[in-house]
Design an enzyme around this catalytic site. Structure first.
Site, short mmCIF file in Angstrom:
data_model
loop_
_atom_site.label_atom_id
_atom_site.label_comp_id
_atom_site.label_asym_id
_atom_site.label_seq_id
_atom_site.Cartn_x
_atom_site.Cartn_y
_atom_site.Cartn_z
N HIS A 20 -127.70 81.42 42.70
CA HIS A 20 -126.51 81.43 41.84
C HIS A 20 -125.94 82.84 41.78
O HIS A 20 -126.55 83.75 41.22
CB HIS A 20 -126.92 80.97 40.44
CG HIS A 20 -125.79 80.89 39.47
ND1 HIS A 20 -125.85 81.48 38.23
CD2 HIS A 20 -124.59 80.28 39.53
CE1 HIS A 20 -124.75 81.24 37.57
NE2 HIS A 20 -123.95 80.51 38.34
N ARG A 21 -124.80 83.03 42.41
CA ARG A 21 -124.21 84.36 42.59
C ARG A 21 -125.18 85.28 43.31
O ARG A 21 -125.23 86.49 43.07
CB ARG A 21 -123.78 84.95 41.24
CG ARG A 21 -122.92 84.01 40.41
CD ARG A 21 -122.60 84.55 39.03
NE ARG A 21 -122.16 83.47 38.15
CZ ARG A 21 -122.01 83.58 36.84
NH1 ARG A 21 -122.25 84.74 36.25
NH2 ARG A 21 -121.61 82.55 36.11
N GLU A 47 -124.47 80.51 46.09
CA GLU A 47 -123.26 80.09 45.39
C GLU A 47 -122.53 81.36 44.99
O GLU A 47 -123.17 82.34 44.55
CB GLU A 47 -123.63 79.26 44.16
CG GLU A 47 -122.43 78.72 43.37
CD GLU A 47 -121.96 79.67 42.27
OE1 GLU A 47 -120.91 79.39 41.66
OE2 GLU A 47 -122.63 80.71 42.03
N ASP A 49 -118.37 83.12 43.71
CA ASP A 49 -117.07 82.86 43.07
C ASP A 49 -116.00 83.73 43.71
O ASP A 49 -116.25 84.89 44.06
CB ASP A 49 -117.15 83.21 41.58
CG ASP A 49 -118.36 82.58 40.91
OD1 ASP A 49 -118.31 81.38 40.62
OD2 ASP A 49 -119.36 83.30 40.69
N HIS A 62 -117.06 86.82 39.56
CA HIS A 62 -117.03 85.64 38.71
C HIS A 62 -115.86 85.63 37.74
O HIS A 62 -115.11 84.65 37.65
CB HIS A 62 -118.34 85.53 37.92
CG HIS A 62 -118.40 84.33 37.02
ND1 HIS A 62 -117.97 84.38 35.70
CD2 HIS A 62 -118.78 83.05 37.24
CE1 HIS A 62 -118.11 83.19 35.16
NE2 HIS A 62 -118.60 82.35 36.06
N GLU A 121 -117.16 78.76 45.08
CA GLU A 121 -116.48 78.21 43.91
C GLU A 121 -115.14 78.91 43.72
O GLU A 121 -115.07 80.14 43.64
CB GLU A 121 -117.32 78.36 42.64
CG GLU A 121 -116.60 77.78 41.42
CD GLU A 121 -117.36 77.94 40.12
OE1 GLU A 121 -116.73 77.71 39.05
OE2 GLU A 121 -118.56 78.28 40.15
N LYS A 123 -112.45 80.10 41.45
CA LYS A 123 -112.35 80.37 40.02
C LYS A 123 -110.91 80.50 39.55
O LYS A 123 -110.64 80.36 38.35
CB LYS A 123 -113.08 81.68 39.67
CG LYS A 123 -114.55 81.68 40.00
CD LYS A 123 -115.32 80.65 39.22
CE LYS A 123 -115.39 80.97 37.73
NZ LYS A 123 -116.29 80.03 37.02
N ASP A 239 -130.66 81.20 39.33
CA ASP A 239 -130.65 82.66 39.32
C ASP A 239 -131.93 83.23 39.92
O ASP A 239 -132.00 84.41 40.23
CB ASP A 239 -130.54 83.19 37.88
CG ASP A 239 -129.28 82.74 37.17
OD1 ASP A 239 -128.23 82.63 37.83
OD2 ASP A 239 -129.34 82.49 35.95
#
Length: 251
Positions: A20-21, A47, A49, A62, A121, A123, A239
């Site tokens: 996640h990020r 993943e 953003d 993000h 993703e 944003k 994470d």
């Protein structure tokens, strides 16, 4: 060179792990350092953003503003890429990451795109962001290794006109039956990306009937990861890639 297709891997293999990020518990989120660390920790993918800058570049960050993860202030869409590149995107996390920069989507693809699958993703609703993302994927020949996601169904509809890259609808509340019925009819979404806390046996049954894969977020508890894997989720976004990879190997 053989290139694994993300959808094929999600459908055929055991639950995949996406950082996640990046490995954001151990490195500053949405930086090349975090993405490289996710790879080292055994993640199958990442993943991230994206927002569009003032000069139409795709910045991997993000928030709509830079204040929470850099030493600067201001809105991403009001800044040029050159201005963003002057910011320190790592020192806020730890001194060892000082001078880490905000990457572009192009830079991420070039750095890890041949080793990691990438969930991009969207944003922002900035006009033209869908075209920019589709062009970037095409330029780097990443069509088979990317999944595009958003909470905004309108963004995903516009993307479908531009690319055949699979789409994932992000959900913060349980998906309604009407939306699942619509997807059953036209297979618009390849995947649903629900918040993991409302995923149970009944949810998985309904989503499977719609033809969707299921990638859940954000799962940091190893026990919960095992529960979700037993339910048949295709991907887990976390994470802590190292911990979740290790847990899934022991489930």
């Amino acid at each position: 060179m053989f290139v694994e297709n993300l959808l094929d891997v999600l459908e055929a293999k055991e639950t995949l792990v996406f950082g996640h990020r990046g490995a954001s518990a151990s490195a500053p989120q949405n930086t090349l350092a975090a993405f490289e660390l996710a790879a080292q920790q055994g993640a199958h993918g990442i993943e991230l953003d994206v927002h569009l800058t003032r000069d139409r570049q795709l910045a991997v960050i993000h928030d709509a503003t830079v204040g929470s993860t850099t030493d600067g202030q201001g809105a991403v869409e009001e800044m040029s890429l050159a201005q963003l590149k002057e910011l320190d995107a790592g020192a806020w996390f730890s001194p060892e990451f000082a001078a880490e920069r905000i990457p572009t989507l192009e830079e991420v693809f070039a750095a890890v795109g041949d080793r990691l699958f990438v969930n991009v993703e969207i944003k922002s609703r900035a006009p033209g962001i869908e075209n920019a993302v589709a062009d970037c994927i095409r330029h780097h020949q990443m069509e088979a290794r990317v999944l595009l996601s958003s909470f905004d169904a309108g963004v995903l509809r516009r993307l479908r006109l531009l690319t055949n890259v699979p789409l994932g609808l992000l959900l913060f509340q349980a998906a309604d039956d009407a939306r699942l019925d619509a997807n059953r009819a036209n297979r618009f979404y390849a995947a649903l990306h629900p918040w993991h806390e409302f995923v149970d046996v009944g949810y998985m049954r309904r989503v499977r009937e719609s033809g969707c894969l299921v990638n859940v977020w954000t799962v940091n508890d190893p026990l919960r990861a095992c529960q979700l894997a037993s339910l048949g989720v295709n991907g887990i976004i976390t994470d802590h890639p190292a911990e979740i990879v290790a847990a899934l190997q022991q489930c």
